[in-house]
Scaffold this motif. Structure first.
Motif, mmCIF file in Angstrom:
data_model
loop_
_atom_site.group_PDB
_atom_site.id
_atom_site.type_symbol
_atom_site.label_atom_id
_atom_site.label_comp_id
_atom_site.label_asym_id
_atom_site.label_seq_id
_atom_site.Cartn_x
_atom_site.Cartn_y
_atom_site.Cartn_z
ATOM 1 N N GLN A 1 3.197 3.163 -2.763
ATOM 2 C CA GLN A 1 4.370 2.961 -3.631
ATOM 3 C C GLN A 1 5.399 2.026 -3.010
ATOM 4 O O GLN A 1 6.332 1.591 -3.680
ATOM 5 N N TRP A 2 5.257 1.753 -1.724
ATOM 6 C CA TRP A 2 6.260 0.940 -1.030
ATOM 7 C C TRP A 2 5.808 -0.495 -0.791
ATOM 8 O O TRP A 2 6.628 -1.336 -0.399
ATOM 9 N N VAL A 3 4.535 -0.783 -0.949
ATOM 10 C CA VAL A 3 4.038 -2.099 -0.536
ATOM 11 C C VAL A 3 3.382 -2.845 -1.700
ATOM 12 O O VAL A 3 3.034 -2.256 -2.722
ATOM 13 N N ARG A 4 3.227 -4.140 -1.477
ATOM 14 C CA ARG A 4 2.616 -5.023 -2.463
ATOM 15 C C ARG A 4 1.118 -5.168 -2.215
ATOM 16 O O ARG A 4 0.334 -5.410 -3.124
ATOM 17 N N CYS A 5 0.717 -5.019 -0.950
ATOM 18 C CA CYS A 5 -0.694 -5.231 -0.608
ATOM 19 C C CYS A 5 -1.551 -4.044 -1.059
ATOM 20 O O CYS A 5 -1.026 -2.998 -1.464
ATOM 21 N N SER A 6 -2.874 -4.208 -0.977
ATOM 22 C CA SER A 6 -3.784 -3.099 -1.271
ATOM 23 C C SER A 6 -3.719 -2.072 -0.153
ATOM 24 O O SER A 6 -3.604 -2.434 1.022
ATOM 25 N N VAL A 7 -3.809 -0.810 -0.521
ATOM 26 C CA VAL A 7 -3.833 0.274 0.471
ATOM 27 C C VAL A 7 -5.167 1.002 0.342
ATOM 28 O O VAL A 7 -5.602 1.349 -0.766
ATOM 29 N N ILE A 8 -5.815 1.199 1.477
ATOM 30 C CA ILE A 8 -7.085 1.941 1.504
ATOM 31 C C ILE A 8 -6.886 3.182 2.360
ATOM 32 O O ILE A 8 -6.450 3.090 3.515
ATOM 33 N N HIS B 1 -10.833 11.390 2.052
ATOM 34 C CA HIS B 1 -11.447 10.345 2.886
ATOM 35 C C HIS B 1 -12.463 9.635 1.970
ATOM 36 O O HIS B 1 -13.675 9.798 2.124
ATOM 37 N N PRO B 2 -11.950 8.839 1.022
ATOM 38 C CA PRO B 2 -12.846 8.318 -0.019
ATOM 39 C C PRO B 2 -13.959 7.399 0.473
ATOM 40 O O PRO B 2 -15.061 7.424 -0.098
ATOM 41 N N THR B 3 -13.711 6.603 1.514
ATOM 42 C CA THR B 3 -14.808 5.726 1.962
ATOM 43 C C THR B 3 -15.900 6.524 2.664
ATOM 44 O O THR B 3 -17.066 6.120 2.669
ATOM 45 N N ALA C 1 -4.328 -6.332 2.866
ATOM 46 C CA ALA C 1 -4.733 -4.928 2.769
ATOM 47 C C ALA C 1 -4.268 -4.157 3.983
ATOM 48 O O ALA C 1 -4.253 -4.681 5.097
ATOM 49 N N LEU C 2 -3.895 -2.927 3.738
ATOM 50 C CA LEU C 2 -3.491 -1.998 4.788
ATOM 51 C C LEU C 2 -4.437 -0.811 4.713
ATOM 52 O O LEU C 2 -4.489 -0.102 3.703
ATOM 53 N N VAL C 3 -5.244 -0.655 5.765
ATOM 54 C CA VAL C 3 -6.170 0.480 5.859
ATOM 55 C C VAL C 3 -5.465 1.532 6.707
ATOM 56 O O VAL C 3 -5.114 1.259 7.855
ATOM 57 N N ILE C 4 -5.237 2.705 6.130
ATOM 58 C CA ILE C 4 -4.397 3.687 6.837
ATOM 59 C C ILE C 4 -5.134 4.996 7.067
ATOM 60 O O ILE C 4 -5.730 5.561 6.141
ATOM 61 N N MET D 1 -11.548 -2.231 -10.941
ATOM 62 C CA MET D 1 -11.074 -1.336 -9.887
ATOM 63 C C MET D 1 -9.570 -1.515 -9.680
ATOM 64 O O MET D 1 -9.049 -2.608 -9.828
ATOM 65 N N THR D 2 -8.902 -0.420 -9.369
ATOM 66 C CA THR D 2 -7.463 -0.497 -9.152
ATOM 67 C C THR D 2 -7.162 -1.280 -7.869
ATOM 68 O O THR D 2 -8.052 -1.617 -7.107
ATOM 69 N N ARG D 3 -5.863 -1.507 -7.643
ATOM 70 C CA ARG D 3 -5.457 -2.306 -6.473
ATOM 71 C C ARG D 3 -5.702 -1.567 -5.169
ATOM 72 O O ARG D 3 -5.888 -2.170 -4.108
ATOM 73 N N HIS D 4 -5.616 -0.231 -5.241
ATOM 74 C CA HIS D 4 -5.748 0.590 -4.036
ATOM 75 C C HIS D 4 -6.987 1.473 -4.123
ATOM 76 O O HIS D 4 -7.501 1.714 -5.214
#
Ligand code: CP
Length: 344
Positions: free
Chosen positions: A117-124, A133-135, A101-104, A1-4
């Motif tokens: 594209q701006w952060v190092r952490c995982s983005v959900i 709304h993938p989840t 992780a950043l859940v946005i 799975m990808t990072r995000h």
């Protein structure tokens, strides 16, 4: 799975099935008296909601907490966004705190892709504008599979305000990934522009005639009603609420006809529901409704997504059982672990 996890299109069939299998373990955990496991101990998850939410925000918070992550909720009001800070500066500021992780949730379509594209952490992506709304699509698939089994060839009808619906966009992708046949129904004014080309490419059917679809030759396995998103509407998309209900609402009469044809038909709604507009109370509360099952699945699926992104995302994917004895870092979601300091 990808990072995000930004789009439902990020997930292959294998990855969707892996997440749903993990969610089953999480759902077992959800039924226990003591629900906490050390799976994400030492990880930090920030839920940043720039738009209102009940289900998604609380289920991500519960998911993180049950897996022992440090979970923090932020909203636009009460953060420096309200003082004019840009999304980029806000995202980079949070990322600089070494979160995992950043859940946005954001009202702008594409905001989560930008942040990634701006952060190092995982983005959900917890819902971005009218985009995705993938989840939600994952929890809908979980709910459908728990009742219908394999979705290959199953007929799912999605009805309502397609133009403004990120739930519809993610669902057509995930349902296609799982082999379901999808028909989408909306009044012409709420059919997204360009849907003809999209439906031809992605192999789903479209209709303006709900009764023709419900009473048609192709039996319906599940109906997903969508919320009329009046807060995103700037003009008159339908003459009156009454006329919308007559043409596109899941009324008592339509429910009775559906059940007469298929006693096992399922009724879904992502919530929040406009009772009496897109769905009658008799349908929302009927024995065929799985609306609260969807809510329950939301916690398990979001635990599974956090697990796959933060604990299971290495080059050699591990089964949860291989991780379950560790209490110092990532460990198993399936472990019936008695958390330290919690008495039964
Ligand atoms: N389905 C959904 O996204 O609901 P919330 O807006 O309450 O999170």
């Amino acid at each position: 799975m990808t990072r995000h996890l930004l789009s439902s299109a990020d997930l292959s069939r294998t990855e969707v099935l892996d997440i749903l299998a993990t969610a089953e373990s999480m759902h077992d955990l959800q039924r226990r008296e003591v629900k906490k496991v050390p799976t994400l101990r030492g990880r930090t998850v920030i839920n940043f909601f720039f738009e209102d939410s009940t289900r998604t925000r609380s289920s991500f918070e519960i998911a993180g907490k049950w897996m022992s992550a440090d979970t923090i909720n932020l909203s636009a009001k009460g953060s420096s966004t309200s003082k004019g800070e840009s999304l980029r500066d806000t995202a980079m500021t949070i990322d600089a705190m070494a979160v995992d992780a950043l859940v946005i949730r954001h009202n702008a379509s594409g905001a989560c892709h930008q942040v990634a594209q701006w952060v190092r952490c995982s983005v959900i992506n917890a819902g971005d504008g009218t985009h995705e709304h993938p989840t939600q699509a994952l929890l809908d698939a979980y709910t459908l599979r728990s009742r219908l089994g394999d979705l290959d060839g199953k007929h799912v009808v999605i009805v309502g305000d397609l133009t403004h619906s990120r739930v519809f966009r993610s669902n057509v992708i995930t349902l296609k990934t799982l082999g379901a046949r999808v028909t989408v129904v909306a009044p012409p004014t709420l059919m997204p522009s360009g849907i003809a080309g999209w439906s031809a490419t992605d192999g789903f059917a479209t209709s303006w005639d709900l009764d023709a679809v419900l009473d048609g030759e192709d039996p319906v396995d599940a109906v997903m009603m969508l919320r009329v998103q009046r807060e995103r509407m700037s003009g008159g998309y339908f003459p009156t609420a009454r006329e919308y209900t007559v043409g596109y609402g899941l009324t008592r009469d339509r429910l009775d006809r559906l059940v007469a044809r298929n006693p096992d038909v399922l009724i879904l709604h992502p919530g929040p529901m406009n009772r009496g507009l897109e769905i009658a109370a008799e349908a929302a509360d009927s024995a065929r409704s799985v609306v609260l099952d969807q809510v329950s699945a939301g916690v398990a699926v979001r635990m599974a997504v956090l697990y796959h992104l933060l604990a299971g995302n290495d080059d050699a994917p591990r089964e949860p059982a291989e991780l379950e004895t560790s209490t110092t870092g990532a460990s198993a979601p399936s472990a019936p672990t008695q958390p330290e300091g919690v008495a039964r």
